[in-house]
Design a protein around this motif. Sequence first.
Motif, PDB file in Angstrom:
ATOM      1  N   CYS A   1      35.075  46.416  38.254  1.00 22.00           N
ATOM      2  CA  CYS A   1      36.369  46.998  38.532  1.00 22.00           C
ATOM      3  C   CYS A   1      37.151  47.778  37.499  1.00 22.00           C
ATOM      4  O   CYS A   1      36.989  47.096  36.429  1.00 22.00           O
ATOM      5  CB  CYS A   1      37.113  45.833  39.164  1.00 22.00           C
TER       6      CYS A   1
ATOM      7  N   GLU B   1      43.049  51.094  40.800  1.00 16.33           N
ATOM      8  CA  GLU B   1      41.524  50.570  40.727  1.00 16.33           C
ATOM      9  C   GLU B   1      40.424  51.623  41.299  1.00 16.33           C
ATOM     10  O   GLU B   1      40.930  52.166  42.095  1.00 16.33           O
ATOM     11  CB  GLU B   1      41.481  49.142  41.327  1.00 16.33           C
TER      12      GLU B   1
ATOM     13  N   CYS C   1      36.021  51.790  41.115  1.00 16.66           N
ATOM     14  CA  CYS C   1      34.800  50.837  40.952  1.00 16.66           C
ATOM     15  C   CYS C   1      33.705  51.828  40.315  1.00 16.66           C
ATOM     16  O   CYS C   1      33.587  52.993  40.984  1.00 16.66           O
ATOM     17  CB  CYS C   1      34.135  50.368  42.446  1.00 16.66           C
TER      18      CYS C   1
ATOM     19  N   THR D   1      38.241  48.605  31.523  1.00 16.73           N
ATOM     20  CA  THR D   1      37.227  47.576  32.193  1.00 16.73           C
ATOM     21  C   THR D   1      37.063  46.563  31.063  1.00 16.73           C
ATOM     22  O   THR D   1      37.242  46.602  29.931  1.00 16.73           O
ATOM     23  CB  THR D   1      36.234  48.067  33.073  1.00 16.73           C
TER      24      THR D   1
ATOM     25  N   CYS E   1      33.813  43.777  40.647  1.00 20.10           N
ATOM     26  CA  CYS E   1      34.642  43.864  41.850  1.00 20.10           C
ATOM     27  C   CYS E   1      34.452  42.572  42.694  1.00 20.10           C
ATOM     28  O   CYS E   1      33.442  42.069  42.919  1.00 20.10           O
ATOM     29  CB  CYS E   1      34.568  45.199  42.649  1.00 20.10           C
TER      30      CYS E   1
ATOM     31  N   THR F   1      40.001  40.724  44.567  1.00 17.05           N
ATOM     32  CA  THR F   1      40.887  41.447  43.486  1.00 17.05           C
ATOM     33  C   THR F   1      40.489  43.070  43.552  1.00 17.05           C
ATOM     34  O   THR F   1      41.402  43.838  43.094  1.00 17.05           O
ATOM     35  CB  THR F   1      40.258  41.253  42.139  1.00 17.05           C
ATOM     36  N   CYS F   2      39.580  43.415  44.436  1.00 13.78           N
ATOM     37  CA  CYS F   2      39.532  44.849  44.598  1.00 13.78           C
ATOM     38  C   CYS F   2      39.733  45.668  46.231  1.00 13.78           C
ATOM     39  O   CYS F   2      38.886  45.104  46.823  1.00 13.78           O
ATOM     40  CB  CYS F   2      38.179  45.355  43.881  1.00 13.78           C
TER      41      CYS F   2
ATOM     42  N   TYR G   1      36.401  46.834  47.544  1.00 15.16           N
ATOM     43  CA  TYR G   1      35.120  46.299  47.571  1.00 15.16           C
ATOM     44  C   TYR G   1      35.308  45.271  48.738  1.00 15.16           C
ATOM     45  O   TYR G   1      36.385  44.584  48.841  1.00 15.16           O
ATOM     46  CB  TYR G   1      34.948  45.289  46.391  1.00 15.16           C
TER      47      TYR G   1
END
Length: 153
Positions: free
Chosen positions: A21, A40, A42, A71, A136, A140-141, A144
Motif C-alpha cells: 500500500c 492510495e 497498490c 510506502t 494492503c 486499510t486499503c 484491496y
Amino acid sequence: MIYIMDERRKEERRILYIPLCSDVTIGSIHQQEVLCGSMEACIKDISIHGLRCISPLRFPINSNFILRFQTRIMDNVINLDGNIAWRKNDPQAPGIYEYGIQLHHDEFSSAMFTKLFNDMGIWLKSSSFVPGCRFCTKETCPLYPSKHKIEHH
C-alpha cells in the motif's frame, strides 16, 4: 501464479502477492514541484528502476509528470519518484488504472533502495511476507482485495 520474464525487462522484479500500500501524489510537472493531496495506490511488483501499481486516479502519460510514492519497506519509510511509462484500464474494473512507472533515483536514494530491494528478495525466496512492510489489507486499503486481473502486457 506463474510469472514469465518479459524480454523488455532489464532487471529482476519482485512480484508482491500481497501488494504494498502506498500514498501516491504528484511530485512535479515540468520540473515545478506540486503541493497536493495524496491517494492510495497498490504496488503489485517492483524492481530497482520501476514498479507496477493500480490506482483509481487517471494520470497522463508524460515524461514531465512525476509521481511520488511513499510506502514502508522493512521498517523504512521510502519515497519513490518516477514517471508513467504506460497505463492500462481494465474493462471489468471501471475506474481502476494500472501503471508502469519508471523510477528516478538520486545517488543516496538509489543506494538505500537497492539494499532494501535486495533484502526484500531474500525474504521473498522463502515467504510471501516481508516484515515491516506496509502491505494492503481489507481494513486499510480501498483497492484491496483487488477484483481486477490486469496482467503484464
